[in-house]
Design a protein around this motif. Structure first.
Motif, PDB file in Angstrom:
ATOM      1  N   PRO A 122      91.294 -30.245 -11.726  1.00 30.35           N
ATOM      2  CA  PRO A 122      90.016 -30.653 -11.137  1.00 30.35           C
ATOM      3  C   PRO A 122      89.668 -32.098 -11.498  1.00 30.35           C
ATOM      4  N   CYS A 123      88.648 -32.603 -10.849  1.00 30.57           N
ATOM      5  CA  CYS A 123      88.097 -33.917 -11.170  1.00 30.57           C
ATOM      6  C   CYS A 123      87.504 -33.879 -12.577  1.00 30.57           C
ATOM      7  N   PRO A 128      86.296 -29.504  -7.602  1.00 29.26           N
ATOM      8  CA  PRO A 128      87.671 -29.460  -7.090  1.00 29.26           C
ATOM      9  C   PRO A 128      88.136 -30.843  -6.648  1.00 29.26           C
ATOM     10  N   SER A 130      89.900 -33.613  -4.387  1.00 29.82           N
ATOM     11  CA  SER A 130      90.241 -33.813  -2.984  1.00 29.82           C
ATOM     12  C   SER A 130      91.173 -34.997  -2.804  1.00 29.82           C
ATOM     13  N   CYS A 149      87.185 -35.844  -7.132  1.00 29.07           N
ATOM     14  CA  CYS A 149      86.519 -35.150  -6.039  1.00 29.07           C
ATOM     15  C   CYS A 149      85.988 -36.194  -5.060  1.00 29.07           C
ATOM     16  N   GLY A 177      93.451 -27.967  -7.122  1.00 21.24           N
ATOM     17  CA  GLY A 177      92.448 -26.934  -7.316  1.00 21.24           C
ATOM     18  C   GLY A 177      91.541 -27.266  -8.465  1.00 21.24           C
ATOM     19  N   GLY A 178      90.943 -26.241  -9.055  1.00 20.55           N
ATOM     20  CA  GLY A 178      90.027 -26.425 -10.175  1.00 20.55           C
ATOM     21  C   GLY A 178      88.594 -26.430  -9.702  1.00 20.55           C
ATOM     22  N   GLY A 179      87.658 -26.236 -10.616  1.00 18.02           N
ATOM     23  CA  GLY A 179      86.248 -26.241 -10.262  1.00 18.02           C
ATOM     24  C   GLY A 179      85.817 -24.907  -9.704  1.00 18.02           C
ATOM     25  N   PRO A 182      88.121 -23.820  -5.685  1.00 14.16           N
ATOM     26  CA  PRO A 182      89.399 -24.512  -5.566  1.00 14.16           C
ATOM     27  C   PRO A 182      89.803 -24.719  -4.113  1.00 14.16           C
ATOM     28  N   VAL A 183      90.425 -25.862  -3.847  1.00 12.56           N
ATOM     29  CA  VAL A 183      90.944 -26.173  -2.528  1.00 12.56           C
ATOM     30  C   VAL A 183      92.458 -26.202  -2.628  1.00 12.56           C
TER      31      VAL A 183
END
Length: 240
Positions: A122-123, A128, A130, A149, A177-179, A182-183
């Motif tokens: 993650p950021c 998440p 990007s 992000c 992903g993460g947060g 997740p994406v």
């Protein structure tokens, strides 16, 4: 008398895990990875051969040297390395161990590798990721990248996870992903079959969402800059 372990002849390349920093060339046309310890000054691609960092004339992995690529057997062991402050911005790689290798208790030292998957965290704010954006440091000719992000991107040089995978080629998958939400951005190299609901250039819905978030973040940043310039007025003195 020294006992030797029996020679291994696996039917498939062994799998290992390691961490590394993603990097982007100064002209934005190429991507690589750079290690976090020995040999970190030499970025490597998805498929790469090891070289002795000491300049010795032997093929890695030499038994009387510590040259060659390194990885651990267990994914959890590699994830533990991401907990240290200096490695928080690194990504987790899943690799195929190719060529000659030496097996140790916790991992391999080997001559050649293929990076199959790069998992992006993650950021720094916890949202998440990007995009992979300029981390503020690098190697000669290469900018180190870190997960960000859309809100933290601002005007930094960046590439989406999908874009990183396309530039890397050789079948690399990048998973971001993460947060709290997740994406997933698992992308094969250019030319691979597109999945269901795929958009232009073989991108699926998650990748298109990440691309759109990146474009929106850039647009927001430009609008903020234009607003600041408008407040200053034609003379650039601003309101006093």
């Amino acid at each position: 008398m020294r006992l030797r372990l029996p020679a291994e002849r696996p039917t498939e390349p062994p799998t290992g895990y390691k961490i590394a920093h993603p990097v982007l060339s100064h002209d934005g046309t190429r991507v690589r990875f750079t290690g976090v310890s020995l040999g970190g000054a030499r970025p490597y691609g998805v498929v790469a051969d090891a070289a002795c960092v000491y300049g010795r004339r032997h093929w890695p992995p030499a038994r009387l040297c510590d040259c060659g690529f390194h990885c651990v057997h267990e994914r959890a062991a590699a994830e533990d390395l991401l907990c240290t402050a200096e490695h928080r911005s690194a990504v987790l790689l899943e690799v195929s161990v190719l060529g000659a290798y030496i097996r140790y208790e916790r991992g391999f030292r080997y001559a050649r590798q293929r990076v199959r998957t790069a998992a992006v965290g993650p950021c720094a704010c916890g949202a998440p990721a990007s995009a992979l954006a300029d981390a503020g440091w690098g190697r000669p000719g290469w900018r180190a990248l870190t997960a960000v992000c859309a809100g933290c991107l601002r005007g930094r040089t960046s590439v989406t996870p999908a874009g990183f995978a396309r530039l890397a080629g050789d079948g690399l998958r990048v998973v971001a992903g993460g947060g709290p939400a997740p994406v997933a951005a698992a992308v094969a190299a250019s030319g691979s079959p597109a999945g269901p609901l795929a958009g232009p250039e073989g991108l699926g819905v998650p990748e298109l969402v990440a691309e759109a978030a990146l474009l929106q973040a850039r647009l927001d940043w430009f609008q903020t800059q234009l607003a600041r310039l408008g407040e200053r007025g034609p003379g650039g003195t601003g309101h006093g």
